[in-house]
Design a protein around this motif. Structure first.
Motif, PDB file in Angstrom:
ATOM      1  N   ASN A 104     -13.007   3.857  17.969  1.00 51.13           N
ATOM      2  CA  ASN A 104     -13.062   5.222  18.491  1.00 51.13           C
ATOM      3  C   ASN A 104     -13.948   6.077  17.601  1.00 51.13           C
ATOM      4  N   LEU A 105     -14.709   6.957  18.216  1.00 48.79           N
ATOM      5  CA  LEU A 105     -15.721   7.736  17.517  1.00 48.79           C
ATOM      6  C   LEU A 105     -15.325   9.207  17.468  1.00 48.79           C
ATOM      7  N   ALA A 106     -15.213   9.754  16.253  1.00 44.55           N
ATOM      8  CA  ALA A 106     -14.963  11.180  16.058  1.00 44.55           C
ATOM      9  C   ALA A 106     -16.304  11.876  15.886  1.00 44.55           C
ATOM     10  N   VAL A 107     -16.554  12.899  16.699  1.00 42.48           N
ATOM     11  CA  VAL A 107     -17.827  13.612  16.700  1.00 42.48           C
ATOM     12  C   VAL A 107     -17.576  15.084  16.389  1.00 42.48           C
ATOM     13  N   CYS A 108     -18.153  15.557  15.294  1.00 40.93           N
ATOM     14  CA  CYS A 108     -18.035  16.973  14.942  1.00 40.93           C
ATOM     15  C   CYS A 108     -19.038  17.773  15.768  1.00 40.93           C
ATOM     16  N   HIS A 109     -18.534  18.703  16.570  1.00 41.44           N
ATOM     17  CA  HIS A 109     -19.374  19.507  17.459  1.00 41.44           C
ATOM     18  C   HIS A 109     -19.576  20.868  16.803  1.00 41.44           C
ATOM     19  N   VAL A 110     -20.633  20.968  16.016  1.00 43.85           N
ATOM     20  CA  VAL A 110     -20.886  22.199  15.273  1.00 43.85           C
ATOM     21  C   VAL A 110     -21.233  23.332  16.252  1.00 43.85           C
ATOM     22  N   GLY A 111     -20.688  24.507  15.977  1.00 42.53           N
ATOM     23  CA  GLY A 111     -20.863  25.642  16.872  1.00 42.53           C
ATOM     24  C   GLY A 111     -19.801  25.731  17.945  1.00 42.53           C
ATOM     25  N   MET A 112     -19.073  24.654  18.161  1.00 42.71           N
ATOM     26  CA  MET A 112     -17.984  24.623  19.133  1.00 42.71           C
ATOM     27  C   MET A 112     -16.636  24.784  18.438  1.00 42.71           C
ATOM     28  N   GLY A 113     -16.593  24.494  17.144  1.00 43.04           N
ATOM     29  CA  GLY A 113     -15.323  24.556  16.426  1.00 43.04           C
ATOM     30  C   GLY A 113     -14.383  23.436  16.804  1.00 43.04           C
ATOM     31  N   SER A 114     -14.952  22.286  17.176  1.00 47.95           N
ATOM     32  CA  SER A 114     -14.136  21.157  17.626  1.00 47.95           C
ATOM     33  C   SER A 114     -14.650  19.852  17.037  1.00 47.95           C
ATOM     34  N   VAL A 115     -13.744  18.881  16.981  1.00 48.82           N
ATOM     35  CA  VAL A 115     -14.101  17.488  16.751  1.00 48.82           C
ATOM     36  C   VAL A 115     -13.568  16.711  17.939  1.00 48.82           C
ATOM     37  N   TRP A 116     -14.451  15.997  18.631  1.00 49.35           N
ATOM     38  CA  TRP A 116     -14.052  15.207  19.796  1.00 49.35           C
ATOM     39  C   TRP A 116     -13.806  13.777  19.352  1.00 49.35           C
ATOM     40  N   LEU A 117     -12.733  13.182  19.852  1.00 52.06           N
ATOM     41  CA  LEU A 117     -12.462  11.773  19.622  1.00 52.06           C
ATOM     42  C   LEU A 117     -12.706  11.026  20.915  1.00 52.06           C
ATOM     43  N   PHE A 118     -13.686  10.110  20.898  1.00 53.72           N
ATOM     44  CA  PHE A 118     -14.060   9.329  22.072  1.00 53.72           C
ATOM     45  C   PHE A 118     -13.672   7.871  21.867  1.00 53.72           C
ATOM     46  N   SER A 119     -13.277   7.208  22.941  1.00 57.38           N
ATOM     47  CA  SER A 119     -13.003   5.778  22.881  1.00 57.38           C
ATOM     48  C   SER A 119     -14.318   5.020  22.723  1.00 57.38           C
TER      49      SER A 119
ATOM     50  N   PRO B  48     -13.276  10.652  26.511  1.00 53.91           N
ATOM     51  CA  PRO B  48     -12.669  11.587  25.558  1.00 53.91           C
ATOM     52  C   PRO B  48     -11.164  11.367  25.448  1.00 53.91           C
ATOM     53  N   LEU B  49     -10.696  11.190  24.217  1.00 53.26           N
ATOM     54  CA  LEU B  49      -9.274  10.962  23.966  1.00 53.26           C
ATOM     55  C   LEU B  49      -8.573  12.233  23.508  1.00 53.26           C
ATOM     56  N   TYR B  50      -9.218  12.992  22.625  1.00 56.54           N
ATOM     57  CA  TYR B  50      -8.646  14.234  22.096  1.00 56.54           C
ATOM     58  C   TYR B  50      -9.763  15.220  21.787  1.00 56.54           C
ATOM     59  N   GLU B  51      -9.421  16.506  21.843  1.00 55.11           N
ATOM     60  CA  GLU B  51     -10.237  17.548  21.240  1.00 55.11           C
ATOM     61  C   GLU B  51      -9.434  18.124  20.077  1.00 55.11           C
ATOM     62  N   ILE B  52      -9.976  17.996  18.880  1.00 54.85           N
ATOM     63  CA  ILE B  52      -9.327  18.530  17.692  1.00 54.85           C
ATOM     64  C   ILE B  52      -9.963  19.897  17.413  1.00 54.85           C
ATOM     65  N   GLN B  53      -9.179  20.945  17.521  1.00 58.77           N
ATOM     66  CA  GLN B  53      -9.709  22.293  17.397  1.00 58.77           C
ATOM     67  C   GLN B  53      -9.524  22.831  15.985  1.00 58.77           C
ATOM     68  N   SER B  54     -10.539  23.533  15.519  1.00 56.69           N
ATOM     69  CA  SER B  54     -10.526  24.113  14.177  1.00 56.69           C
ATOM     70  C   SER B  54      -9.446  25.183  14.054  1.00 56.69           C
ATOM     71  N   ALA B  55      -8.857  25.263  12.860  1.00 58.83           N
ATOM     72  CA  ALA B  55      -7.892  26.319  12.568  1.00 58.83           C
ATOM     73  C   ALA B  55      -8.589  27.578  12.072  1.00 58.83           C
ATOM     74  N   THR B  56      -9.882  27.461  11.752  1.00 62.40           N
ATOM     75  CA  THR B  56     -10.633  28.609  11.246  1.00 62.40           C
ATOM     76  C   THR B  56     -12.113  28.289  11.296  1.00 62.40           C
ATOM     77  N   GLY B  57     -12.905  29.144  11.902  1.00 61.81           N
ATOM     78  CA  GLY B  57     -14.349  28.962  11.936  1.00 61.81           C
ATOM     79  C   GLY B  57     -14.810  27.994  13.009  1.00 61.81           C
ATOM     80  N   GLN B  58     -16.110  28.073  13.325  1.00 59.72           N
ATOM     81  CA  GLN B  58     -16.698  27.278  14.408  1.00 59.72           C
ATOM     82  C   GLN B  58     -17.640  26.179  13.924  1.00 59.72           C
ATOM     83  N   LEU B  59     -17.921  26.127  12.616  1.00 58.10           N
ATOM     84  CA  LEU B  59     -18.906  25.166  12.120  1.00 58.10           C
ATOM     85  C   LEU B  59     -18.219  23.916  11.585  1.00 58.10           C
ATOM     86  N   THR B  60     -17.672  23.126  12.496  1.00 56.89           N
ATOM     87  CA  THR B  60     -17.073  21.826  12.148  1.00 56.89           C
ATOM     88  C   THR B  60     -18.214  20.824  11.969  1.00 56.89           C
ATOM     89  N   THR B  61     -18.589  20.576  10.708  1.00 53.16           N
ATOM     90  CA  THR B  61     -19.841  19.888  10.439  1.00 53.16           C
ATOM     91  C   THR B  61     -19.724  18.392  10.176  1.00 53.16           C
TER      92      THR B  61
END
Length: 297
Positions: free
Chosen positions: A226-241, A246-259
């Motif tokens: 499974n591939l975790a992809v940091c989506h900078v500017g979205m404030g999310s990390v997507w987990l793909f099979s 898409p398996l999960y969207e991991i949302q930031s607790a603060t800020g949008q630059l999940t790098t």
């Protein structure tokens, strides 16, 4: 194309202390007191990150305590740890660097391959055999799709694998190392780069096409593929099979630059995420442990 996946909320693991923040520097034209990237764990469970505009490598203990490891006149962006403990750094300004974490001494591995400077290195990843893959992003974008992907063989041979990428960024290998996934930030996509047994490339294509934000940045792979992809500017990390679902969207607790992100924790099932807008490291608990990296083999 797919229904929205379940949402996981990341929580704050550690925030860069004010004493280690500074003023007067810029990152991509924006004044910042920090910009964290390149998370990687050593065998003792310490997390290493870079602070790009201040040319620093920082260490965060399992208890969340920060210390300065090294500082130089550069722009370190990506960081990975060799099996022998050396730390390799992709520096946008200075090229490919190597750091001794015990002494803080930094040396140059490559800055002018074939008498030509890199455009600006971004991220890197070790294969099981010690070959080092790294991206040369510079200012490449859709107007100037000339970013490059390199491979540095264990024997010192440097090979350019791709030279037509609009902003190559994070990269990771699948568990069987038959595929390299390459984040193409300005194309808002993840490319699929097949690696043939003889070292040549198969037919390169798009594995994931994202939308919104700025685009994919750093990535991490778990032991199930499974591939975790940091989506900078979205404030999310997507987990793909491994199939791209898409398996999960991991949302930031603060800020949008999940790098960028790295798996760690006692069981390897915690994903640690650099959130560069606020100088914070987030964490999220997942079901599958991360794929052991070269540093832990």
């Amino acid at each position: 194309m797919f229904a929205a996946p379940p949402i996981l909320k990341a929580e704050v693991f550690a925030r860069l202390p004010d004493a280690l923040r500074a003023t007067g520097r810029q990152q991509s034209g924006v004044a910042r007191d920090s910009f964290l990237e390149g998370p990687s764990f050593d065998r003792a469970g310490n997390l290493y990150v870079v602070n790009i505009p201040y040319g620093q490598v920082l260490r965060v203990s399992p208890a969340g305590e920060w210390s300065l490891v090294a500082e130089w006149d550069g722009e370190p962006n990506g960081l990975k740890i060799h099996r022998d403990g050396r730390i390799f750094v992709a520096d946008h300004k200075e090229g490919l660097m190597v750091l001794d974490p015990q002494t803080g001494k930094v040396d140059t591995v490559f800055d002018r391959p074939r008498r030509e400077r890199f455009k600006g290195l971004n991220d890197l990843h070790f294969a099981k055999n010690g070959d080092l893959y790294f991206t040369d992003q510079g200012e490449a974008d859709l107007r100037d799709p000339t970013g490059r992907l390199f491979r540095l063989r264990q024997n010192g041979l440097l090979e350019q694998l791709l030279g037509n990428v609009p902003s190559p960024n994070g990269l990771v290998l699948t568990p069987d190392e038959e595929i390299l996934y390459l984040a193409v930030t300005r194309g808002n996509a993840v490319w699929r780069v097949p690696l043939n047994p003889d070292g040549s490339l198969g037919r390169v294509g798009i594995f994931l096409q994202l939308s919104g934000g700025t685009g994919p940045d750093g990535m991490a792979m778990d032991s199930a593929g499974n591939l975790a992809v940091c989506h900078v500017g979205m404030g999310s990390v997507w987990l793909f099979s491994r199939l791209g679902r898409p398996l999960y969207e991991i949302q930031s607790a603060t800020g949008q630059l999940t790098t960028n992100a790295a798996y760690g924790g006692p069981d390897g099932k915690t994903l640690y995420i650099t959130e560069s807008e606020t100088g914070t490291i987030l964490k999220a608990e997942l079901e599958v442990p991360g794929l052991p990296l070269y540093s832990h083999r």
